[in-house]
Design an enzyme around this catalytic site. Structure first.
Site, PDB file in Angstrom:
ATOM      1  N   GLY A 152       0.777  -1.236   0.000  1.00 10.13           N
ATOM      2  CA  GLY A 152       0.000   0.000   0.000  1.00 10.13           C
ATOM      3  C   GLY A 152       0.808   1.286   0.000  1.00 10.13           C
ATOM      4  O   GLY A 152       0.364   2.306   0.533  1.00 10.13           O
ATOM      5  N   ASN A 196       1.344   3.128  -2.543  1.00  5.44           N
ATOM      6  CA  ASN A 196       0.585   4.101  -3.342  1.00  5.44           C
ATOM      7  C   ASN A 196      -0.579   4.669  -2.537  1.00  5.44           C
ATOM      8  O   ASN A 196      -0.855   5.866  -2.613  1.00  5.44           O
ATOM      9  CB  ASN A 196       0.091   3.469  -4.644  1.00  5.44           C
ATOM     10  CG  ASN A 196       1.174   3.459  -5.703  1.00  5.44           C
ATOM     11  OD1 ASN A 196       1.472   4.488  -6.299  1.00  5.44           O
ATOM     12  ND2 ASN A 196       1.785   2.308  -5.910  1.00  5.44           N
ATOM     13  N   MET A 205      -4.541  -6.913  -6.522  1.00  4.73           N
ATOM     14  CA  MET A 205      -4.029  -7.995  -7.357  1.00  4.73           C
ATOM     15  C   MET A 205      -5.123  -8.954  -7.834  1.00  4.73           C
ATOM     16  O   MET A 205      -4.939 -10.169  -7.850  1.00  4.73           O
ATOM     17  CB  MET A 205      -2.927  -8.761  -6.607  1.00  4.73           C
ATOM     18  CG  MET A 205      -1.735  -7.904  -6.222  1.00  4.73           C
ATOM     19  SD  MET A 205      -1.079  -6.935  -7.602  1.00  4.73           S
ATOM     20  CE  MET A 205      -0.239  -8.230  -8.492  1.00  4.73           C
ATOM     21  N   ASN A 215      -6.635   2.737 -12.485  1.00  5.22           N
ATOM     22  CA  ASN A 215      -5.575   1.808 -12.093  1.00  5.22           C
ATOM     23  C   ASN A 215      -4.227   2.448 -12.399  1.00  5.22           C
ATOM     24  O   ASN A 215      -4.129   3.325 -13.263  1.00  5.22           O
ATOM     25  CB  ASN A 215      -5.716   0.508 -12.900  1.00  5.22           C
ATOM     26  CG  ASN A 215      -4.677  -0.528 -12.512  1.00  5.22           C
ATOM     27  OD1 ASN A 215      -4.375  -0.704 -11.328  1.00  5.22           O
ATOM     28  ND2 ASN A 215      -4.103  -1.203 -13.493  1.00  5.22           N
ATOM     29  N   HIS A 266      -0.350   1.343 -13.562  1.00  8.39           N
ATOM     30  CA  HIS A 266       0.371   0.200 -14.116  1.00  8.39           C
ATOM     31  C   HIS A 266       1.853   0.576 -14.246  1.00  8.39           C
ATOM     32  O   HIS A 266       2.182   1.638 -14.767  1.00  8.39           O
ATOM     33  CB  HIS A 266      -0.205  -0.166 -15.486  1.00  8.39           C
ATOM     34  CG  HIS A 266       0.459  -1.363 -16.070  1.00  8.39           C
ATOM     35  ND1 HIS A 266       0.165  -2.637 -15.652  1.00  8.39           N
ATOM     36  CD2 HIS A 266       1.436  -1.478 -17.004  1.00  8.39           C
ATOM     37  CE1 HIS A 266       0.935  -3.486 -16.308  1.00  8.39           C
ATOM     38  NE2 HIS A 266       1.708  -2.820 -17.135  1.00  8.39           N
TER      39      HIS A 266
HETATM   40  C1  GRF Z   1       2.525  -0.822  -7.952  1.00  4.19           C
HETATM   41  O1  GRF Z   1       3.771  -1.020  -8.545  1.00  4.19           O
HETATM   42  C2  GRF Z   1       1.454  -0.686  -9.004  1.00  4.19           C
HETATM   43  O2  GRF Z   1       1.931  -0.186 -10.202  1.00  4.19           O
HETATM   44  C3  GRF Z   1       0.987  -2.091  -9.198  1.00  4.19           C
HETATM   45  O3  GRF Z   1       1.072  -2.676  -7.916  1.00  4.19           O
HETATM   46  C4  GRF Z   1       2.079  -2.035  -7.145  1.00  4.19           C
HETATM   47  C5  GRF Z   1       1.488  -1.676  -5.805  1.00  4.19           C
HETATM   48  O4  GRF Z   1       2.436  -1.268  -4.880  1.00  4.19           O
HETATM   49  N1  GRF Z   1      -0.326  -2.094  -9.802  1.00  4.19           N
HETATM   50  P1  GRF Z   1       2.004  -0.680  -3.457  1.00  4.19           P
HETATM   51  O5  GRF Z   1       1.184  -1.752  -2.749  1.00  4.19           O
HETATM   52  O6  GRF Z   1       1.223   0.564  -3.684  1.00  4.19           O
HETATM   53  O7  GRF Z   1       3.293  -0.434  -2.748  1.00  4.19           O
END
Ligand code: GRF
Length: 200
Positions: free
Chosen positions: A14, A16, A89, A106, A108
């Site tokens: 998490g 992001n 995921m 999303n 990517h």
């Molecule tokens: C990120 O690299 C995003 O691009 C992909 O999953 C990862 C999530 O990372 N879809 P986090 O859980 O936010 O650290």
């Protein structure tokens, strides 16, 4: 204008989610963190910021459709304007995508349409491209195929490994995801066909 009511979906660490929280975007309110993984560290991050959490483990459902029908029921009271997938995921089926048409985004870790699917950093290294990057896009019924909102590039240097490249990609993600959400929530963009256009 009312703040946009946002749910962030995350399955893992998490980072992001954290970047979006830390950006303190004035045009949104994060009303929910949703996860399919009871062990996701994203749950702690949400709790630290008093954000409600819903955990629904996909393993308890026979089909993707059944799982998503239940998700839709659980989401209903939150009156969401936007779903932000941040390391969620699970591939979404048309059930959820249609229920929230043009309201799911999303991030990517590649410059789409190159290297869709999983292990995008590894795919980019193995292909030998000199630049890869990050894409924020609306989610449609395909995998990583929806209209592109923002992209940013990351240079691949000779010394890069998958790990070092992923670190660089993450750094860029943390900068552009909040920026993309701010764009959407201030209603400054419109989707025309595949193109996402700034209105002003
Ligand atoms: C990120 O690299 C995003 O691009 C992909 O999953 C990862 C999530 O990372 N879809 P986090 O859980 O936010 O650290």
């Amino acid at each position: 204008m009312d703040k946009m009511r946002v749910a962030v979906f995350a399955s893992g660490s998490g980072t992001n989610l954290q970047a979006i929280i830390d950006a303190e975007i004035q045009t949104i309110q994060i009303v929910l963190v949703f996860t399919n993984n009871p062990k996701a560290y994203a749950i702690e991050r949400a709790k630290n910021h008093n954000i409600p959490v819903e955990v629904i483990d996909h393993k308890n459902y026979q089909t993707r459709e059944e799982y998503e029908k239940h998700i839709i029921e659980v989401l209903d009271p939150y009156k969401l304007d936007l779903i932000v997938l941040a390391g969620f995921m699970r591939i979404l089926s048309p059930v959820l995508v249609r229920a929230y048409k043009n309201k799911i985004v999303n991030i990517h870790p590649a410059l789409l349409p190159s290297f869709p699917g999983i292990n995008s950093a590894r795919q980019a290294l193995e292909y030998g491209v000199k630049y890869t990057g990050v894409t924020v896009h609306f989610v449609d019924e395909g995998v990583d195929t929806g209209p592109i909102i923002l992209q940013s590039i990351v240079e691949i240097e000779d010394k890069d490994t998958e790990e070092s490249l992923l670190r660089k990609i993450h750094k860029v993600e943390h900068r552009i995801y909040p920026k993309a959400i701010e764009l959407i929530s201030s209603a400054d963009i419109e989707v025309i066909g595949r193109r996402v256009i700034k209105k002003y």
